[in-house]
Design a protein around this motif. Structure first.
Motif, PDB file in Angstrom:
ATOM      1  N   ALA A  35       1.434  -1.054  -0.017  1.00 57.21           N
ATOM      2  CA  ALA A  35      -0.501   0.124  -0.391  1.00 57.21           C
ATOM      3  C   ALA A  35       0.876   1.071  -0.148  1.00 57.21           C
ATOM      4  O   ALA A  35       0.967   2.795  -0.447  1.00 57.21           O
ATOM      5  N   GLN A  36       2.087   1.662   0.698  1.00 64.94           N
ATOM      6  CA  GLN A  36       2.914   2.403   1.195  1.00 64.94           C
ATOM      7  C   GLN A  36       3.735   2.829  -0.271  1.00 64.94           C
ATOM      8  O   GLN A  36       4.110   4.160  -0.902  1.00 64.94           O
ATOM      9  N   VAL A  37       4.522   1.518  -1.002  1.00 63.72           N
ATOM     10  CA  VAL A  37       4.946   1.809  -1.743  1.00 63.72           C
ATOM     11  C   VAL A  37       4.703   1.679  -3.162  1.00 63.72           C
ATOM     12  O   VAL A  37       4.958   2.483  -3.446  1.00 63.72           O
ATOM     13  N   GLY A  38       2.891   1.318  -3.289  1.00 64.85           N
ATOM     14  CA  GLY A  38       2.323   1.599  -4.469  1.00 64.85           C
ATOM     15  C   GLY A  38       2.345   2.657  -4.340  1.00 64.85           C
ATOM     16  O   GLY A  38       2.881   4.175  -5.455  1.00 64.85           O
ATOM     17  N   ALA A  39       1.118   3.896  -2.916  1.00 62.26           N
ATOM     18  CA  ALA A  39       1.204   5.006  -3.382  1.00 62.26           C
ATOM     19  C   ALA A  39       2.931   5.883  -3.041  1.00 62.26           C
ATOM     20  O   ALA A  39       2.311   6.818  -4.218  1.00 62.26           O
ATOM     21  N   GLY A  40       3.659   5.224  -2.876  1.00 64.12           N
ATOM     22  CA  GLY A  40       4.301   6.813  -2.858  1.00 64.12           C
ATOM     23  C   GLY A  40       5.754   6.459  -4.467  1.00 64.12           C
ATOM     24  O   GLY A  40       5.661   7.365  -5.144  1.00 64.12           O
ATOM     25  N   ARG A  41       5.356   5.224  -4.875  1.00 67.29           N
ATOM     26  CA  ARG A  41       6.272   5.451  -6.591  1.00 67.29           C
ATOM     27  C   ARG A  41       4.776   5.661  -7.116  1.00 67.29           C
ATOM     28  O   ARG A  41       5.690   6.236  -8.624  1.00 67.29           O
ATOM     29  N   ALA A  42       4.076   6.367  -6.717  1.00 66.32           N
ATOM     30  CA  ALA A  42       2.582   6.849  -8.028  1.00 66.32           C
ATOM     31  C   ALA A  42       3.002   8.310  -7.880  1.00 66.32           C
ATOM     32  O   ALA A  42       2.395   9.088  -8.953  1.00 66.32           O
ATOM     33  N   LEU A  43       4.070   8.945  -7.382  1.00 70.47           N
ATOM     34  CA  LEU A  43       3.823  10.561  -7.018  1.00 70.47           C
ATOM     35  C   LEU A  43       4.967  11.139  -8.485  1.00 70.47           C
ATOM     36  O   LEU A  43       5.769  10.377  -8.545  1.00 70.47           O
ATOM     37  N   ARG A  44       5.166  12.392  -8.054  1.00 72.15           N
ATOM     38  CA  ARG A  44       5.548  13.006  -8.921  1.00 72.15           C
ATOM     39  C   ARG A  44       6.493  13.795  -8.047  1.00 72.15           C
ATOM     40  O   ARG A  44       5.911  13.801  -6.718  1.00 72.15           O
ATOM     41  N   PRO A  45       7.686  14.059  -8.714  1.00 72.29           N
ATOM     42  CA  PRO A  45       8.262  15.021  -7.789  1.00 72.29           C
ATOM     43  C   PRO A  45       8.127  16.371  -7.010  1.00 72.29           C
ATOM     44  O   PRO A  45       7.889  16.787  -5.834  1.00 72.29           O
ATOM     45  N   GLN A  46       7.080  16.351  -7.791  1.00 71.65           N
ATOM     46  CA  GLN A  46       6.220  18.203  -7.443  1.00 71.65           C
ATOM     47  C   GLN A  46       4.780  17.855  -6.171  1.00 71.65           C
ATOM     48  O   GLN A  46       4.393  18.896  -5.546  1.00 71.65           O
ATOM     49  N   ASP A  47       4.457  16.446  -6.177  1.00 61.89           N
ATOM     50  CA  ASP A  47       3.514  16.333  -5.418  1.00 61.89           C
ATOM     51  C   ASP A  47       3.761  16.350  -3.615  1.00 61.89           C
ATOM     52  O   ASP A  47       5.127  16.356  -3.380  1.00 61.89           O
ATOM     53  N   PHE A  48       2.391  16.519  -3.005  1.00 60.57           N
ATOM     54  CA  PHE A  48       3.558  17.002  -1.073  1.00 60.57           C
ATOM     55  C   PHE A  48       3.053  15.559  -1.132  1.00 60.57           C
ATOM     56  O   PHE A  48       1.291  15.383  -0.695  1.00 60.57           O
ATOM     57  N   VAL A  49       2.991  15.254   0.249  1.00 56.59           N
ATOM     58  CA  VAL A  49       2.492  14.394   1.335  1.00 56.59           C
ATOM     59  C   VAL A  49       2.490  14.505   2.443  1.00 56.59           C
ATOM     60  O   VAL A  49       3.625  15.041   2.925  1.00 56.59           O
TER      61      VAL A  49
END
Length: 389
Positions: A93-107
């Motif tokens: 759940a965490q890796v799938g969501a984390g790798r879907a991000l672009r550099p400019q997205d914020f978590v």
């Protein structure tokens, strides 16, 4: 560029195209691309082609994240950490969501997003400093676009919504520029979904069409409270009541989690507003290292979920399809061992904070009262022989 004051788009072609009518009608509830046995399946609304490099990368990420978790749990048991929030079983759940991000997205994380932090390039030693109690989160959120851990349950969803609204007003949403358009993702658990802050965030995000993805890791236990005590419908279906789409994904399937989160983030970047993603998973370990889950859940449930292990299914797929050889798995294992050794040595070397440091960074300009308190505390410390203020 989208108008931040414009009303959110009505449910219609956009929702049907991106998330599909079956999710609107509460039909097939679980998006899955890789079965627990490691067999690749198709989904009518979410499907992507993954390269062998991507698949091997997902496997490596999850192995590294699990090692961070197991080493940190052991460090806490040996008295090197004050507490640790485990994520065992939630790696996909965490890796799938984390790798879907672009550099400019914020978590905006909770206190358990160690896997997302890994994907954002945050040194796990910085996480351990927080749980060791030697700092308040020793990283600059702007360097990795990953916020500080949030202990107040659900508060980060409001922070995320406000940040997303700021992105709108900065013209970073709906421009069509893939290097500029950005989104926000807020992580929280099923227990937090009962908090007022979370529901208020839903209202604001829907009202202002904010570019935010609400990512709920439903690990089915809010500490000792089971999910059936909190809701009579699947969590993802709540989103429709607030006016935006929701989708439930197999949270132990890193491929499906990546595909769903990627679609939700892109929808936000395009100016189509918020999405609720429910990653249906299971907390294999304790809530934290102060918890004893054997007191409130059945061992049979834990054993059944072990058969859905997120790492094992990717490994089975890689081996079955000849996408990784023995050397690859040996290399990943060796890398994980090296990471574990670095964490064990590094956490013990973390410096204790200086007592007078509590007076720093309180105000932009130090007040007279704070200066007086500083001087009084410094004098008190100086009264001890060998004081290191």
């Amino acid at each position: 560029m989208t108008d931040p004051a414009a009303p959110p788009p009505a449910f219609g072609p956009d929702l049907a195209e991106v998330f599909g009518p079956s999710q609107q009608d509460g039909g097939p509830e679980l998006v899955q691309l890789l079965t627990p046995e490691g067999e690749r399946v198709q989904h009518p609304e979410f499907d992507l082609d993954f390269s062998p490099e991507q698949l091997r990368g997902f496997y490596r990420d999850m192995v590294m994240v699990r090692r961070i978790d197991t080493e940190s749990t052991a460090l806490q048991r040996h008295g090197e950490l004050g507490i640790w929030a485990q994520l065992l079983g939630q790696e996909a759940a965490q890796v799938g969501a984390g790798r879907a991000l672009r550099p400019q997205d914020f978590v905006f994380p909770t206190y358990r997003e160690h896997g997302v932090a890994w994907c954002r390039g945050l040194d796990p030693l910085k996480l351990l400093g927080l749980f060791r109690g030697v700092d308040h989160g020793d990283w600059d959120p702007e360097e990795v676009n990953f916020g500080l851990y949030t202990i107040v349950i659900g508060a980060q969803t409001l922070h995320a919504t406000g940040y997303a609204m700021g992105m709108q007003r900065d013209g970073a949403v709906g421009t069509g520029d893939p290097d500029r358009d950005a989104a926000v993702i807020a992580h929280f658990g099923d227990g937090a979904s009962s908090q007022g802050d979370v529901n208020e965030a839903f209202i604001f995000a829907a009202s202002y069409n904010a570019p935010v993805v609400f990512f709920c890791q439903n690990n089915q236990w809010a500490i000792s409270e089971p999910i059936e005590r909190q809701t009579r419908i699947p969590l993802y279906q709540r989103a429709l009541g607030f006016g935006f789409p929701g989708v439930r994904v197999d949270g132990n399937d890193v491929l499906a989690t990546y595909a769903v989160t990627q679609a939700a983030l892109q929808r936000a970047r395009d100016g189509q507003g918020p999405t609720f993603v429910e990653a249906y998973t299971y907390r294999m370990g304790a809530h934290t290292t102060t918890d004893d889950p054997t007191r409130y859940r059945l061992s049979d449930d834990v054993e059944s979920w072990k058969l859905k292990d997120p790492i094992s299914r990717v490994e089975a797929y890689l081996r079955r399809n000849g996408l990784a050889d023995a050397d690859f798995f040996a290399d990943v294992s060796a890398e994980a061992d090296a990471l574990g050794a670095r964490l064990r040595d590094g956490v013990k070397a973390l410096p204790d904070p200086q007592p007078l440091g509590i007076f720093e960074h309180v105000y932009a300009e130090q007040t007279e009262e704070l200066r007086r308190q500083h001087d009084e505390f410094a004098a008190y410390l100086d009264s001890f022989e060998g004081s290191h203020a």
